[in-house]
Enzyme design. Sequence first.
Site, mmCIF file in Angstrom:
data_model
loop_
_atom_site.group_PDB
_atom_site.id
_atom_site.type_symbol
_atom_site.label_atom_id
_atom_site.label_comp_id
_atom_site.label_asym_id
_atom_site.label_seq_id
_atom_site.Cartn_x
_atom_site.Cartn_y
_atom_site.Cartn_z
ATOM 1 N N ASP A 30 0.801 -1.266 0.056
ATOM 2 C CA ASP A 30 -0.193 0.020 -0.300
ATOM 3 C C ASP A 30 0.961 1.012 0.106
ATOM 4 O OD1 ASP A 30 -2.155 1.499 0.400
ATOM 5 O OD2 ASP A 30 -2.239 1.568 2.556
ATOM 6 N N ASP A 83 -1.135 -1.124 6.169
ATOM 7 C CA ASP A 83 -1.547 -0.439 7.582
ATOM 8 C C ASP A 83 -2.978 -0.272 7.912
ATOM 9 O OD1 ASP A 83 -1.802 1.746 5.689
ATOM 10 O OD2 ASP A 83 -1.866 3.006 7.401
ATOM 11 N N ASP A 112 -6.474 -2.712 3.560
ATOM 12 C CA ASP A 112 -5.345 -3.569 2.871
ATOM 13 C C ASP A 112 -5.615 -4.947 3.631
ATOM 14 O OD1 ASP A 112 -3.924 -1.344 1.803
ATOM 15 O OD2 ASP A 112 -3.123 -0.917 3.866
#
Length: 754
Positions: free
Chosen positions: A98, A502, A506
């Site tokens: 990400d 995080d 995700d």
Amino acid sequence: ALYYGLFSRDSSQWWFLDMTKSSSPSTLGVYGFITWLILLNTLIPISLYVSIELVKVAQAIFIRWDINMYSDERGTGAQARTSNLNEELGQVQYIFSDKTGTLTRNQMEFIKCSVGGVCYGTNPISVDETPRVVGACSVETSSLELSELETHRFSDPKFDVHLKEPGAERDALHQFLTVCAVCHTVVRSKDPVTGKYVYQGASPDEIALVKFAAYKGYRLIDRDPFSITIEVPDTAGPKHVTYKLLNLLEFDSNRKRMSVIVRAPDDRIYLFCKGADSVILSRLAQTDTTRDVVCQHLSEFARSGLRTLCLSSSVIPEKEYHVWHELWKVAEVAIQNRDEKVARAAELIEKEMFLVGASAIEDRLQDGVPEAISLLLRANINIWMLTGDKEETAMNIANSCGLLDSSKMITLTESTTESAQKAELILEKALETLEASEGTKVQLVVDGRTLEWCLAMFPYLLSAIAPYARSVIVCRATPLQKAEIVNIVKASLGKITLAVGDGANDVPMIQAAHIGIGIEGEEGCQAVRASDYSIGQFRFLAWLLLVQGRWYYSRIATLFLYSFYKNYAFGLCHLWLGIMSSFSGQAYFNDMIVSTFNLFFTSLPILLVGVFDRDLKHQTVLDNPEVYIAGQQNRIFKMRRFWLWVFMGTFQSVPIMVIPTIVFQQSLKDGHMSGFWFVSMVSATCCVITANLKIVLVANWLSWLHVAALALGVFSFYLITFVYEEFLVSNYPNDPQIGILAKALSNPTYWLTV
């Protein structure tokens, strides 16, 4: 078993084998099969499972204790939530990452905005600049807490001038700041320790907007499930304005926007909406006149690496709202397909809006990200950055962290692919070129629309070009698309994949990859809880993979190979005796030695190798990350190496059994015959010492612990053998195993043979 069954047909001369006449050769053959199945079961090291589990648990503990992965900012170290994937950390070939909160800090700062066709914000952007209060506030700041001002770097005197002077600019800025202060899910509370007011919300982006609005005088005062109260500047001084909260249309990754429907003090119903430009711009009224100018500003913001949001509003007629509200209530209480019905109901009201403005928020890179990515790329790891941001923002961040270089770039975005057919043609031509030129690496950039085509119509092309892609940038990707990309690469290429993120968006990607890494960030602990390992910052990923992961892969492979080696060296002695005794089924070693060989005599040294062994120092690995490729190619644990270790064990079992048998054919000095169990004990001694000394050749790093473990293994053999003979077997006075150890220790030939 076949040989034993045929051999037993002439059993009269082998009376000492107790082949009774009542047992047919076929029955004896079955008995022989079962006997040899039991005798040779030691070739499969059952203790290997226990050894590997102990080693992996110890490795997981050392991950938590590793000071090199301790985050001072978070006050936490790395965490291992599983120990089953340690060796795979040394074999990763694809990383899916990400962007926001993973590569960047996820600490948002309001930098620029576009309102009423005017771009505001002249503060220079610097990744190394410390946040500070700059510029002048347009209202009296005595009523504002310092905590609401101290983290703003926005500075533009023009903004304050336009906000004070009556006119169209002031009206536009007033509406923009009102939407910032009202359209959110942020809660303002007082810290009981510091006494300062703090903002808490689901997204750092909306917290940054609320803080900016407070900085300019539009301060959030109170929020409850039914109303939102803000403080706004006025000629007579700040005043409180309460908006009645009618509906909250929450954000999700598919909608890419959130809205509130409120009743203002003038009794009119307003819809305030904020979200990605790709969804807001398509829902604007045709009469909106600022769209083109704001789009230009959005592109400028994105090229600077800023995160952009569009803010819009509309006035909802009373009758239209009541009709829609009935549909909304039905959707909210739906039992089946509730999310879909709620989304469809929201679509009906979020339309014909007017663009209020656009915000540009800076999210700086974490420390050490460019260096970590450089190491990972040199280690032949392909990195895919999957983000929901605009193409320009993603490209800017990718350039900043070193994901993009001068290599050839394949771009599949709105500017290059008008249709799915053209996107497919571009990929096919690129694939033909790459297959013709070996060793060429490219960079791939894909936007959300093209990604939908790739996943739905020609995923095989995406997987075919993946091995040639040094780095891939995917923009405007939803959480489900991220997971689907990981699944395609994992299934088609058969390589070890790792996903790192995080936030809650995700989680699908983290769960789809072989290894999931969660980063403890600003968006809660959902990603950490769903992950296999967690770290404080992205830069620790290089240490976790290149150093710890590589060591763990090497250690586990060595443990596995060594376990088969020593078991073949030990267990095949039964087979060589069987050849000499017509496969009678006589065990060469007594039950005590068979039971304790893996448990006590040879266990501790290899466990130390599995936990502490290092073939290269960590600094050498970081200076030469190319050594990581050995794990990706599984060089240490190829089948050829496995059979080589099995052959070594087989080869060494021959002298371990044959030499003592030849040496001790004659009687001992005292006139007694050496006997079968004496020869067996000599072979057991040779096997224990050989297996332990092999550790000296196998280990890349030795310490006093290894020396102590080797000595303890040999000493435990003598101790347990002594206890077995003197205390357990002594209950049977005629047992031939009594006193064998004492005879051996006093015999010089025994020591010479060993």
